[in-house]
Design a protein around this motif. Structure first.
Motif, short mmCIF file in Angstrom:
data_model
loop_
_atom_site.label_atom_id
_atom_site.label_comp_id
_atom_site.label_asym_id
_atom_site.label_seq_id
_atom_site.Cartn_x
_atom_site.Cartn_y
_atom_site.Cartn_z
N ALA A 14 32.31 3.84 -22.39
CA ALA A 14 31.90 4.73 -23.46
C ALA A 14 32.68 6.04 -23.43
N GLN A 15 32.97 6.54 -22.24
CA GLN A 15 33.74 7.78 -22.14
C GLN A 15 35.18 7.57 -22.62
N ASP A 16 35.76 6.43 -22.27
CA ASP A 16 37.10 6.11 -22.77
C ASP A 16 37.07 5.95 -24.29
N TRP A 17 36.02 5.32 -24.81
CA TRP A 17 35.87 5.15 -26.25
C TRP A 17 35.79 6.52 -26.93
N ALA A 18 35.04 7.43 -26.34
CA ALA A 18 34.90 8.78 -26.91
C ALA A 18 36.24 9.49 -26.98
N GLU A 19 37.07 9.31 -25.97
CA GLU A 19 38.42 9.91 -26.00
C GLU A 19 39.23 9.33 -27.15
N ASP A 20 39.15 8.02 -27.34
CA ASP A 20 39.87 7.39 -28.44
C ASP A 20 39.34 7.85 -29.80
N LEU A 21 38.05 8.07 -29.89
CA LEU A 21 37.45 8.53 -31.14
C LEU A 21 38.03 9.88 -31.56
N HIS A 22 38.33 10.72 -30.59
CA HIS A 22 38.88 12.05 -30.90
C HIS A 22 40.24 11.97 -31.59
N GLU A 23 40.91 10.85 -31.47
CA GLU A 23 42.19 10.67 -32.16
C GLU A 23 41.96 10.26 -33.62
N SER A 24 40.74 9.96 -33.96
CA SER A 24 40.37 9.54 -35.31
C SER A 24 39.70 10.70 -36.03
N ASN A 42 33.15 -13.10 -30.27
CA ASN A 42 32.11 -12.67 -29.36
C ASN A 42 30.75 -13.27 -29.68
N ALA A 43 30.71 -14.22 -30.62
CA ALA A 43 29.43 -14.78 -31.07
C ALA A 43 28.70 -15.51 -29.95
N ASP A 44 29.45 -16.21 -29.10
CA ASP A 44 28.81 -16.96 -28.01
C ASP A 44 28.47 -16.08 -26.82
N TYR A 45 29.34 -15.08 -26.57
CA TYR A 45 29.12 -14.23 -25.40
C TYR A 45 29.85 -12.91 -25.60
N LEU A 46 29.10 -11.82 -25.59
CA LEU A 46 29.66 -10.48 -25.77
C LEU A 46 29.92 -9.86 -24.40
N GLU A 47 31.18 -9.61 -24.10
CA GLU A 47 31.54 -9.03 -22.80
C GLU A 47 31.10 -7.57 -22.74
N ALA A 48 30.85 -7.11 -21.51
CA ALA A 48 30.29 -5.78 -21.27
C ALA A 48 31.08 -4.64 -21.90
N PRO A 49 32.42 -4.64 -21.83
CA PRO A 49 33.13 -3.51 -22.44
C PRO A 49 32.84 -3.36 -23.94
N PHE A 50 32.79 -4.50 -24.65
CA PHE A 50 32.49 -4.44 -26.08
C PHE A 50 31.07 -3.94 -26.32
N GLY A 51 30.14 -4.38 -25.48
CA GLY A 51 28.76 -3.93 -25.62
C GLY A 51 28.62 -2.43 -25.38
N ALA A 52 29.26 -1.94 -24.34
CA ALA A 52 29.19 -0.50 -24.03
C ALA A 52 29.81 0.33 -25.15
N GLU A 53 30.94 -0.13 -25.66
CA GLU A 53 31.57 0.59 -26.78
C GLU A 53 30.70 0.52 -28.03
N GLY A 54 30.05 -0.61 -28.23
CA GLY A 54 29.15 -0.75 -29.37
C GLY A 54 27.99 0.23 -29.32
N ALA A 76 28.89 15.10 -24.60
CA ALA A 76 29.58 16.31 -25.06
C ALA A 76 30.78 16.02 -25.95
N ALA A 77 31.61 15.06 -25.58
CA ALA A 77 32.82 14.76 -26.37
C ALA A 77 32.43 14.23 -27.74
#
Length: 140
Positions: A14-24, A42-54, A76-77
């Motif tokens: 999520a913190q890495d995702w937040a950094e990427d969001l700042h570029e948008s 991801n319909a059969d199985y959603l991996e953890a990174p996608f879930g955390a970013e979601g 904060a970010a």
């Protein structure tokens, strides 16, 4: 994955995702994240990174709607980004619909994030955090 809190921003993904969001400077990145969560791949199985970013994307939408959760060091970010764009962008109905479907998937047995938390002593707190997002998304 480094995780230190049960909230949507209390992990490395999520913190890495937040950094990427700042570029948008629009809602495209949030929509793209939700599309990744809901992808047929991801319909059969959603991996953890996608879930955390979601979860981070959903919480960001909620903050743009004025229905955000706790503001703390972990958020904060995102809070900074929301302050910058909140007058320019309001979440569209399709994004809010995707957010609800993403939360349902993340809370399902098809979610690695769910499985990982289920094996943790903090599972109930994590699930309550996600259920809180669902309630805020419904406007309750």
């Amino acid at each position: 994955m480094g995780t230190w809190a049960t909230g949507p921003f209390g992990n490395d993904f999520a913190q890495d995702w937040a950094e990427d969001l700042h570029e948008s400077n629009d809602l495209y990145f949030i929509g793209d994240t939700l599309d990744n969560v809901l992808s047929p791949d991801n319909a059969d199985y959603l991996e953890a990174p996608f879930g955390a970013e979601g979860l981070a994307a959903v919480e960001t939408l909620l903050r743009l709607e004025g229905r955000g959760g706790v503001e703390d060091d972990d958020s904060a970010a995102i809070d900074e980004w929301v302050d910058i764009v909140k007058d320019k962008y309001k979440p569209r109905a399709d994004l809010l619909d995707k957010a609800g479907r993403a939360l349902d998937l993340i809370l399902s047995a098809r979610s690695e994030l769910f499985e990982l938390w289920q094996d943790s002593e903090h599972f109930e707190a994590w699930r309550a955090s996600v259920e809180d997002q669902k309630a805020r998304l419904r406007g309750k």
